[in-house]
Design a protein around this motif. Structure first.
Motif, mmCIF file in Angstrom:
data_model
loop_
_atom_site.group_PDB
_atom_site.id
_atom_site.type_symbol
_atom_site.label_atom_id
_atom_site.label_comp_id
_atom_site.label_asym_id
_atom_site.label_seq_id
_atom_site.Cartn_x
_atom_site.Cartn_y
_atom_site.Cartn_z
ATOM 1 N N THR A 1 -2.329 -0.291 -11.583
ATOM 2 C CA THR A 1 -3.679 -0.191 -11.015
ATOM 3 C C THR A 1 -4.352 1.161 -11.264
ATOM 4 O OG1 THR A 1 -2.645 0.489 -8.951
ATOM 5 C CG2 THR A 1 -3.216 -1.857 -9.173
ATOM 6 N N THR A 2 -3.687 2.046 -11.991
ATOM 7 C CA THR A 2 -4.286 3.364 -12.253
ATOM 8 C C THR A 2 -5.500 3.204 -13.148
ATOM 9 O OG1 THR A 2 -2.099 4.428 -12.117
ATOM 10 C CG2 THR A 2 -3.881 5.689 -13.139
ATOM 11 N N GLU A 3 -6.588 3.883 -12.741
ATOM 12 C CA GLU A 3 -7.821 3.837 -13.533
ATOM 13 C C GLU A 3 -8.031 5.189 -14.201
ATOM 14 O OE1 GLU A 3 -10.205 0.589 -10.773
ATOM 15 O OE2 GLU A 3 -10.968 2.633 -10.966
ATOM 16 N N GLU B 1 -10.829 7.693 -16.262
ATOM 17 C CA GLU B 1 -12.267 7.902 -16.424
ATOM 18 C C GLU B 1 -12.519 9.170 -17.228
ATOM 19 O OE1 GLU B 1 -13.726 8.219 -12.456
ATOM 20 O OE2 GLU B 1 -13.548 6.068 -12.042
ATOM 21 N N GLU C 1 -15.111 4.291 -17.856
ATOM 22 C CA GLU C 1 -13.696 3.920 -18.014
ATOM 23 C C GLU C 1 -13.195 4.262 -19.420
ATOM 24 O OE1 GLU C 1 -12.980 -0.106 -16.807
ATOM 25 O OE2 GLU C 1 -10.888 -0.053 -17.468
ATOM 26 N N SER D 1 -9.090 4.822 -21.665
ATOM 27 C CA SER D 1 -7.712 4.326 -21.649
ATOM 28 C C SER D 1 -6.728 5.475 -21.480
ATOM 29 C CB SER D 1 -7.403 3.554 -22.931
ATOM 30 O OG SER D 1 -7.477 4.443 -24.035
ATOM 31 N N THR E 1 -6.602 7.171 -9.579
ATOM 32 C CA THR E 1 -7.664 7.466 -10.549
ATOM 33 C C THR E 1 -7.373 8.803 -11.203
ATOM 34 O OG1 THR E 1 -9.298 6.305 -9.209
ATOM 35 C CG2 THR E 1 -10.145 7.810 -10.883
ATOM 36 N N ARG F 1 -9.403 11.371 -13.705
ATOM 37 C CA ARG F 1 -10.681 11.603 -14.370
ATOM 38 C C ARG F 1 -10.598 12.880 -15.196
ATOM 39 N NH1 ARG F 1 -16.845 11.753 -12.005
ATOM 40 N NH2 ARG F 1 -16.428 9.549 -11.697
#
Lengths: 168, 230
Positions: B181-183, B185, B191, B193, B218, B220
Motif C-alpha cells: 500500500t506504499t504510495e 509521489e 504519483e 513508481s 507515503t 514523497r
C-alpha cells in the motif's frame, strides 16, 4: 531707564516661556494616544508571537453526521503537513501565509485525526483531535419528538372521549 | 511709567489669552471624540441585543450552550455510579445513570458489565460546564491508530522492498519497509513508481512504527527527479 529695560527683558522672557510651554502642552495632547489604543497595541504585539501549529478545525470531540471534513490551521509558511485519519495519511503543504486546508474522508464512529507539521530539520509538531461520525443524537431526538406527538395525540383523544374530566 | 506698566499688563493678558484660545479646541475635540465613541457603543449594544433575540442566533447559542461532545479513553476505575477514564488529556470521572445507553458490539449491556481496561467512546452534552453522557460504547480492544512516523531525510540505500534514509535530525539511519500500500509521489504530489527513487534523493516519509519496524505509507520526493533515459 536701566530698571525698565530689565523689567522689559524679564517680561519678554516670561511670555516666551509661557507661550512655548503652552504650545508644548497642546502638541502633546494632540499626539498622545488614548490608553485603550496603547493596551490594544500591546496585546497585538504580545499575540503576534508566531506559534508552530494552530489547528482551527476540527474541534476536539466533534460529533457529526458528515463523512467529509476539512482540516484547517495555520503553521510555518511553505512547510509540509501530514494529516493522519486513523491509518490513512494525507500529505500537503502550507501556503505562503502558513495557512492550510486539507479535505479528508472519515469513517463511521471514531476518527483519530493527527496533524503533523514537519520543518526542514525534520522536527515535527503534532496536534490530535477526535471526530465521531454518528447520527445517534439525531435518532434520539426524532424518537423523542415522535413520543411527544403520540402523547399529545393520546391526550387529545382522551379529552374528546371524556370532556368533563380534567387532567390533574 | 504708568503707561509702561499698563503696556506690560496688556502684553501679559494677551499672551495668556492666546494660550487659552489654543488649548480650548483640543479639550473640546476630546470631549467630542468621547461622546461619539459612547454613542457608537450604545448603537452596537442595541444591535447585539436585537440579534440575540433573533431566533437564529438564539438557536446557535443554544447549540453552543448544549454542545455535543465525544470522549474516548480507557477505563481505570469502575464504581456503582461512575467510571473513571484516562486519555491523552488526563483522567475524567463519568457518571452512570439510568438514562445512559450502554452498548458493546452493537448490543445493549448493563453498567455492571463494564470492566477496568475496557476502552470506551462516550457521546454526551456539555451544559453549564458539566458533561452529561448520553451514549457509551464499550470496546475490549483499543481503537487508537498505529504509532505514526514522519521524517525528512536523504536516501542512502535502496533494496527490493526497503529504503534506508538518514534523517535531517540527529537520528541514526533508519530502514523503511515498502509494503503493497506504499504510495510514491514526486515533488508536486504526482504519483510515481518505486523505481524512480534513488540514492542521495531527499524524501519525506510518512508511515507507521509497528513493533520497531517502520512501514512507509507515503514517500514523497522533495527534489526534482532525474529524467530517465529512453
Amino acid at each position: 531707564m536701566k530698571k525698565e529695560v530689565l523689567i522689559a527683558i524679564f517680561v519678554g522672557l516670561s511670555m516666551g516661556l509661557i507661550i512655548t510651554f503652552g504650545v508644548y502642552r497642546v502638541k502633546n495632547t494632540i499626539t498622545e494616544k488614548p490608553i485603550t489604543e496603547l493596551i490594544t497595541q500591546t496585546e497585538t504585539e504580545a499575540t503576534a508571537t508566531p506559534t508552530v501549529l494552530a489547528l482551527h478545525n476540527p474541534e476536539d470531540g466533534t460529533i457529526q453526521t458528515e463523512k467529509e471534513l476539512t482540516v484547517t490551521g495555520t503553521t510555518i509558511a511553505n512547510t509540509f503537513i501530514i494529516v493522519f485519519v486513523n491509518d490513512d495519511d494525507y500529505v500537503s503543504t502550507s501556503d505562503e501565509s502558513g495557512n492550510f486546508a486539507i479535505k479528508v474522508s472519515l469513517v463511521d464512529a471514531e476518527n483519530f485525526i493527527r496533524v503533523h507539521v514537519i520543518d526542514e530539520n525534520s522536527s515535527a509538531v503534532v496536534e490530535e483531535r477526535l471526530v465521531v461520525v454518528s447520527d445517534a443524537f439525531e435518532k434520539l431526538e426524532a424518537a423523542q419528538k415522535e413520543l411527544e406527538a403520540q402523547q399529545a395525540t393520546a391526550s387529545a383523544e382522551n379529552q374528546d372521549e371524556n370532556p368533563g374530566e380534567t387532567n390533574e | 511709567m504708568n503707561n509702561f506698566k499698563f503696556g506690560l499688563i496688556a502684553l501679559l493678558f494677551l499672551s495668556l489669552t492666546q494660550i487659552s484660545i489654543v488649548s480650548i479646541p483640543v479639550f473640546a475635540q476630546e470631549t467630542e471624540d468621547e461622546s461619539t465613541q459612547s454613542a457608537s457603543f450604545e448603537n452596537i449594544k442595541k444591535i447585539i441585543k436585537e440579534n440575540i433575540e433573533n431566533s437564529k442566533v438564539k438557536g446557535a447559542i443554544d447549540n453552543l450552550l448544549n454542545r455535543k461532545v465525544a470522549l474516548f479513553g480507557q477505563i481505570i476505575r469502575v464504581t456503582g455510579e461512575t467510571i473513571t477514564i484516562t486519555n491523552r488529556l488526563g483522567s475524567r470521572i463519568i457518571p452512570l445513570d439510568e438514562t445512559l445507553t450502554i452498548t458493546r458490539d452493537g448490543k445493549l449491556i448493563k453498567s455492571e458489565d463494564i470492566a477496568v481496561e475496557n476502552w470506551v467512546t462516550i457521546l454526551g452534552r456539555i451544559k453549564d460546564d458539566d458533561f452529561s453522557p448520553v451514549f457509551l460504547y464499550v470496546y475490549t480492544k483499543s481503537l487508537l491508530p498505529k504509532p505514526q512516523y514522519v521524517r525528512i531525510g536523504t536516501i542512502t540505500a535502496v533494496t527490493k522492498n526497503s529504503i534506508t534514509i538518514k534523517p535531517r535530525s540527529d537520528e541514526a539511519e533508519t530502514t523503511i519497509s515498502i509494503v503493497k500500500t506504499t504510495e510514491f509521489e514526486d515533488l508536486t504530489g504526482t504519483e510515481i513508481s518505486f523505481s524512480d527513487l534513488s540514492e542521495d534523493l531527499t524524501v519525506l516519509v510518512s508511515g507507521y512504527n509497528i513493533e520497531s519496524k517502520i512501514e512507509a505509507s507515503t514517500i514523497r520526493s522533495l527534489a526534482p527527479l532525474a529524467e530517465s533515459d529512453e
